[in-house]
Scaffold this active site. Structure first.
Site, mmCIF file in Angstrom:
data_model
loop_
_atom_site.group_PDB
_atom_site.id
_atom_site.type_symbol
_atom_site.label_atom_id
_atom_site.label_comp_id
_atom_site.label_asym_id
_atom_site.label_seq_id
_atom_site.Cartn_x
_atom_site.Cartn_y
_atom_site.Cartn_z
ATOM 1 N N GLY A 1 55.416 129.670 42.695
ATOM 2 C CA GLY A 1 54.337 130.302 41.495
ATOM 3 C C GLY A 1 53.172 130.083 42.666
ATOM 4 O O GLY A 1 53.087 128.807 43.240
ATOM 5 N N GLY A 2 52.031 129.792 41.853
ATOM 6 C CA GLY A 2 50.721 129.496 41.749
ATOM 7 C C GLY A 2 50.830 128.176 41.676
ATOM 8 O O GLY A 2 49.681 127.342 42.149
ATOM 9 N N ASP B 1 55.561 132.998 25.864
ATOM 10 C CA ASP B 1 56.086 133.738 27.188
ATOM 11 C C ASP B 1 57.059 133.787 26.777
ATOM 12 O O ASP B 1 58.379 133.853 28.712
ATOM 13 C CB ASP B 1 55.824 132.887 28.954
ATOM 14 C CG ASP B 1 55.417 133.925 29.796
ATOM 15 O OD1 ASP B 1 55.918 133.580 31.129
ATOM 16 O OD2 ASP B 1 55.670 135.167 29.714
#
Length: 796
Positions: free
Chosen positions: A24-25, A137
């Site tokens: 991911g980022g 989340d």
């Protein structure tokens, strides 16, 4: 699981890597083995983030916070090294399929299994919330159906520097189908947002689709904000519980811990095999606390829209204020009650791999009874105790136990003015008047021209002109006997063009002051004057040159009542320049201590130095609040300004005992009348932890194209004074805040009980004003004179 890259690492710390689970980022997630042979999930942070020192510090703090999260339903942090060349984190590896894989493959869960799933997830959220954190989340792909029950994964650890708590450059990030209304609106997140997401996850588990599913993101957002959830054939207690979790108002949702009494104790755990009839979980579905594992394409359901949606493209929705719209969810079922809201105290946005989680620190303070902003018109108006028009021009005020000292000017002849000092007593009459003809300039930053200590008034004076045609007036500290109204002594500091900018305080028999200058040459300096010997004992040049500072820059010393240090803040109030903070030994002022760079100050918020000292903490206010340890200079916490706020935080102030610090933020909106409404929110925070103790808001309706002026805070005893449109020095600043005949400051004073945030009164001066507080009174000066107001707000 993918094979390791030939060019990538095969070991992180003592952990041997076996495969790549996702990316991911913020980094990559690997399946690894501990030295003892146990399977673990290893998160390796990308080098570009590792190069940021602030990221590393935040990463380390959040690792320690995550270690506190216990319970049987969250992935545990096992190990971490924030100091490694590429920081890494190891969490428990949880074999099993995610909830969305189970539902996609085998269909919705039975009602009993959904109830058990809810109890397990509620227990996991309660474990997170009790540590002062929020997940933000929670969604089906972040729930692993392990053999011993559901586990919440993707628990955030860090955030990139510069990202705000919910948005990044005006962008909402995340999976919209499971967001709460406040998260969609980019408001600040509380534990109630996780409860809303839990309700959406349970609805998905029971029906096979999200309760607000639609074909486009705007349509999903509209449904979340305005429509009742679609729950299909779900019925009974389970339906009532899900509806309560999905209440539009966060205050109407149950707490995660309350859900355990409704959904548990569960008679069985919703394992993947029990929920769907399958024999177990495949190795490819095994995951960890990272949630960076992409679901198999063949078995994954259509993913709910997950995107970065510019705030400007979100649909504009008018929320009814007095009635519940048709089709809205019913009130919480009996037994759940209203959610007990936890107060916000600083945020940490976490991006690990492909997931984005915001971990926002909360306090244990109950804000369930928090009310909407009180209209300013509804706050009682204070009546002055007295008004004096006897002083021609007042430039600054200093309160003392028996009244107020007014520094100002009076006519010397038909052309010239001279400086003078007036003492207004308890009834507003002039107790004495002291002309100061040799002091043509008295500069004052701050709320008063000087300080009062043990019956003596100390102020700074100087003069660029010659007296009697020959002698230049030096820059000096002047001591005035408060009882007699006579000069007691003076201590020479320097010569013009250096002038006294602020008398900052007295500590251990020393008076501290800062300088300013009207030219481009001399650097600002700091001074210490020993009161007993009446002489300057220390002078230190600051690191700033005048040419690097625009007009209005501040250089001040914070002189705490406790500890052995004083702290110098230099703030340019100019775009792109960091503020600088430095510690000095108070006993030996020439000994310099630690230095720290801070975000640039926002001069349009306050002309006050944006720093205060509280108990074992220094609080700096700009576009964010930054707390530093006074002993080491280490950042303890950072709190972003609320979403939608403008001009950053006000100048912070601390209570007398240093146990609370107070700050104001502002949000502006447009009322139905077309006028702008500015909401001022006053917060009381624990200075060491940043936890919110209480908050109070007031809404002021102003002109259609205007904003109220700068906000400052004063505290005196049990009363807080929020000063909107207060100016630092009336002589220099008043004209700059007036646009023709249209005052743009909308000045007013809002008095609040410092213990609990209850509004006491308001006062609306006729124009820009200065103020000082002491001995249960607030003194306000304008062009119309000086008024005295009781802390209680009523006249005698």
């Amino acid at each position: 699981m993918d094979a390791l890259s030939p060019t990538g690492p095969d070991r992180v710390g003592p952990y041997r890597l076996e495969g790549r689970l996702g990316a991911g980022g913020m980094g990559e997630v690997f399946l690894g083995r501990s030295p003892g042979g146990r399977q673990v999930a290893v998160k390796l942070i990308r080098r570009e983030h590792a190069a940021d020192p602030q990221f590393r510090r935040r990463f380390a703090r959040e690792v320690e916070a995550a270690r506190q999260v216990g319970g049987f339903h969250t992935a545990q942090v096992i190990d971490a090294d924030p100091e490694a060349e590429s920081p890494w984190l190891v969490t428990a590896y949880i074999p099993g399929r995610s909830l969305d894989e189970v539902v996609a493959s085998d269909g919705p869960l039975a009602s009993e299994a959904v109830g058990a799933l809810g109890a397990g997830l509620a227990e996991g959220l309660a474990a997170i919330h009790v540590c002062g954190l929020v997940h933000r989340d929670l969604k089906p792909s972040n729930v692993i159906m392990s053999d011993d029950g559901p586990r919440i994964i993707d628990f955030g650890i860090a955030r990139p520097v510069g990202a705000s708590s919910l948005t990044s450059a005006g962008v909402v990030i995340g999976t919209f189908a499971f967001m709460s209304p406040e998260q969609v609106r980019a408001d600040q997140a509380h534990a109630a947002g996780d409860v809303f997401s839990l309700g959406a996850v349970l609805a998905y588990a029971a029906t096979g689709r999200g309760p607000f599913d639609a074909e486009t993101i705007p349509a999903i957002v509209h449904r979340i904000l305005n429509e009742a959830p679609e729950l299909g054939e779900v019925s009974g207690t389970l339906r009532n519980t899900i509806e309560a979790c999905l209440a539009k108002d966060p205050d109407d949702r149950p707490a995660a811990s309350d859900l355990l009494t409704v959904l548990g104790p569960a008679t069985g755990r919703p394992r993947a095999s029990e929920a769907s009839g399958t024999s177990g979980a495949s190795e490819a579905s095994g995951t960890s606390g990272a949630s960076d594992v992409p679901a198999p394409e063949a078995s994954s359901p259509p993913s709910p829209p997950s995107a970065t949606l510019p705030l400007a493209t979100q649909p504009t929705v008018k929320t009814p204020q007095t009635a519940t719209p048709p089709g809205a969810p019913p009130p919480a079922p009996q037994g759940l009650g209203r959610r007990r809201v936890l107060g916000l105290a600083g945020g940490a946005l976490a991006l690990i791999g492909g997931g984005l989680i915001a971990a926002t620190r909360l306090s244990g303070k109950d804000h369930g009874d928090e009310k909407p902003p009180t209209p300013l018109t509804n706050v009682p108006t204070a009546r002055p105790l007295w008004q004096s028009r006897d002083i021609p021009t007042v430039s600054a005020l200093t309160a003392h136990p028996d009244g107020v000292l007014c520094t100002g000017y009076e006519p010397e002849d038909s052309i010239r003015e001279r400086t003078a000092l007036w003492n207004l007593g308890a009834k507003g009459t002039i107790a004495w008047h002291l002309p100061l003809p040799d002091l043509a300039v008295i500069r004052s930053r701050g709320l008063g021209a000087g300080v009062v200590d043990q019956g003596t008034f100390y102020f700074g004076g100087s003069g660029p002109r010659y007296v009697s045609g020959s002698k230049k007036v030096p820059t000096q500290i002047v001591a005035v006997d408060l009882a007699r109204g006579t000069r007691a002594w003076s201590a020479e500091l320097d010569e013009p063009p250096r002038y006294v900018d602020a008398i900052c305080g007295i500590k251990d028999g020393r008076l501290y002051a800062t300088s300013t200058t009207t030219t481009w040459g001399p650097r600002p300096v700091l001074w210490a004057v020993e009161i007993a010997s009446r002489r300057k004992v220390w002078q230190c040049e600051t690191g700033y040159e005048r040419k690097n500072l625009r007009r209005g820059a501040s250089s001040t010393l914070i002189v705490p009542r406790f500890g052995g240090r004083v702290f110098h803040l230099a703030s340019s109030h100019d775009a792109g320049q960091e503020a600088q903070l430095q510690a000095f030994d108070a006993a030996h002022s020439y000994i310099e201590g630690w230095k720290a760079a801070l975000p640039e100050a926002l001069g349009n918020v306050s002309d006050q130095p944006s720093l205060c000292a509280a108990e074992n903490a220094l609080i700096y206010a700009s576009s964010s609040l930054v707390c530093l340890d006074p002993e080491s200079g280490e950042r303890l916490w950072t709190k972003e300004q609320p979403s939608g706020s403008y001009d950053g935080f006000s100048t912070p102030v601390a209570g007398a005992d240093g146990s609370l610090v107070y700050v104001v933020s502002r949000i502006q909106d447009t009322a139905e009348s077309g006028k702008r409404v500015t909401t001022l929110t006053l917060q009381a925070l624990d200075p060491r932890s940043g936890k919110e103790r209480w908050r109070s808001s007031v809404a002021a309706e102003i002109g259609s194209q205007e904003k109220p002026g700068p906000v400052n805070l004063l505290i005196d005893g049990s009363t807080l004074y929020v000063l909107v449109g207060q100016v630092v020095n009336m002589e220099y600043d008043e004209d700059s805040y007036i646009d023709g005949n249209n005052p743009v400051l909308h000045p007013f004073v809002w008095a609040v009980d410092a213990a609990g945030g209850t509004s006491r009164w308001k006062y609306v001066p006729p124009g820009p004003f200065n103020a000082a507080a002491g001995s249960g009174r607030l003194y306000v000066s304008t062009r119309d004179g000086v008024v005295a107001l009781s802390a209680e707000g009523t006249s005698a």
